[in-house]
Write an enzyme that holds these catalytic residues in place. Structure first.
Site, PDB file in Angstrom:
ATOM      1  CB  THR A  28      34.957  37.732  43.051  1.00 47.09           C
ATOM      2  OG1 THR A  28      34.273  37.332  44.237  1.00 47.09           O
ATOM      3  CG2 THR A  28      34.542  36.821  41.908  1.00 47.09           C
ATOM      4  CE1 TYR A  29      38.902  42.217  36.834  1.00 44.97           C
ATOM      5  CE2 TYR A  29      40.485  43.148  38.377  1.00 44.97           C
ATOM      6  CZ  TYR A  29      40.044  42.955  37.086  1.00 44.97           C
ATOM      7  OH  TYR A  29      40.757  43.498  36.045  1.00 44.97           O
ATOM      8  CB  THR A  30      42.037  39.895  43.198  1.00 46.91           C
ATOM      9  OG1 THR A  30      41.798  41.309  43.214  1.00 46.91           O
ATOM     10  CG2 THR A  30      43.522  39.642  43.369  1.00 46.91           C
ATOM     11  CB  SER A  87      38.595  35.836  38.264  1.00 49.90           C
ATOM     12  OG  SER A  87      38.843  37.199  37.950  1.00 49.90           O
TER      13      SER A  87
END
Length: 269
Positions: free
Chosen positions: A176-178, A180
């Site tokens: 999810t972080y990547t 985003s």
């Protein structure tokens, strides 16, 4: 053998600094990488808005450090704003213009969050996904949108969005972080083209493992050591490793770098 002629070192205290009196907004700059960027830009002569989201104490500390070293304070002010809120982002730019009676020259969007439990996609809940995208992607969009309309045109205008080298590393637990941040990188490249003729550049800086609170969150000593061993230089990055690059990109010397994603990770990726 002739003695080489060397140029004398200038000690003129009135010499103009690279970012003399340019106004810079640095989001998420009360701690971590953003903090170091704000302090570094101020050392280059910029007048800096130190943005924070919750507690003002850390932001006030950064402002005090900058102003205590300034020849003519105040060179920095703290402004509270949630980058995921469009009204807050507009108010952030308004506050910068009022504080320094000037257009904004530089936006550095450093605000970002991640889930320190590092879940797989299968174990990521929708609420966490939405929260990360709200700050990292929506926040970058809102700040970038405001900057494209309000940053000074005709030369010296700079937009820098911080992303992550994980877009290249693609490590499990960071989906999810990547994702985003990958969206932000695509947006920045397009924005650089949309700003054709304005003199404003737009770039991304993508740090690797940097020794900050955010990096250490949820990681064991063994994992930290493993990540360190994966870096050819044999150490974690420091916030100033990123700040130095940002300082170059927002200066006149960085003008020819536009629409790029620059990874600063010691060879990690």
């Amino acid at each position: 053998m002739a003695t080489p002629i060397t140029e004398p070192v200038s000690c003129d205290p009135t010499r103009t600094k690279p970012l003399q009196d340019r106004v810079a907004i640095v989001t998420g700059s009360s701690r971590g990488i953003g903090r170091e960027i704000a302090i570094h830009l101020a050392s280059l002569g910029a007048r800096v808005v130190v943005n924070y989201t919750s507690s003002s104490s850390q932001a006030d500390s950064v402002v005090a450090q900058i102003n205590s070293a300034a020849d003519s304070p105040p060179r920095a002010v703290a402004v509270k704003a949630d980058v995921s809120n469009p009204d807050d982002v507009k108010s952030l730019f308004d506050a910068a213009e009022r504080a320094f009676d000037s257009e904004v020259h530089i936006l550095v969007n450093s605000a970002g969050i991640l889930d320190g439990t590092y879940p797989t996609v299968a174990n990521t809940d929708v609420e966490t996904f939405d929260k990360i995208f709200a700050v990292n992607t929506r926040g970058a969009f809102l700040c970038c949108r405001e900057a494209t309309n309000r940053v000074k045109r005709g030369g010296g205008g700079r937009i820098v969005l911080l992303t992550t080298s994980l877009v290249g590393a693609l490590r499990p637990g960071y989906a999810t972080y990547t994702a985003s941040k990958a969206a932000v990188e695509t947006m920045a490249k397009i924005v650089a083209k949309e700003l054709k003729g304005t003199g404003i550049t737009a770039n991304c800086v993508a740090p690797g493992p940097i020794a900050t609170e955010m990096f250490f969150e949820g990681k064991s000593e063994e994992l930290v050591q493993k990540l360190k061993n994966d870096i050819p230089l044999g150490r974690l990055g420091e916030p100033n490793d990123v700040a130095n690059l940002v300082g170059f990109l927002v200066s006149d010397g960085g003008e020819w770098v536009n629409g790029q994603v620059i990874r600063v990770n010691g060879g990690f990726v």
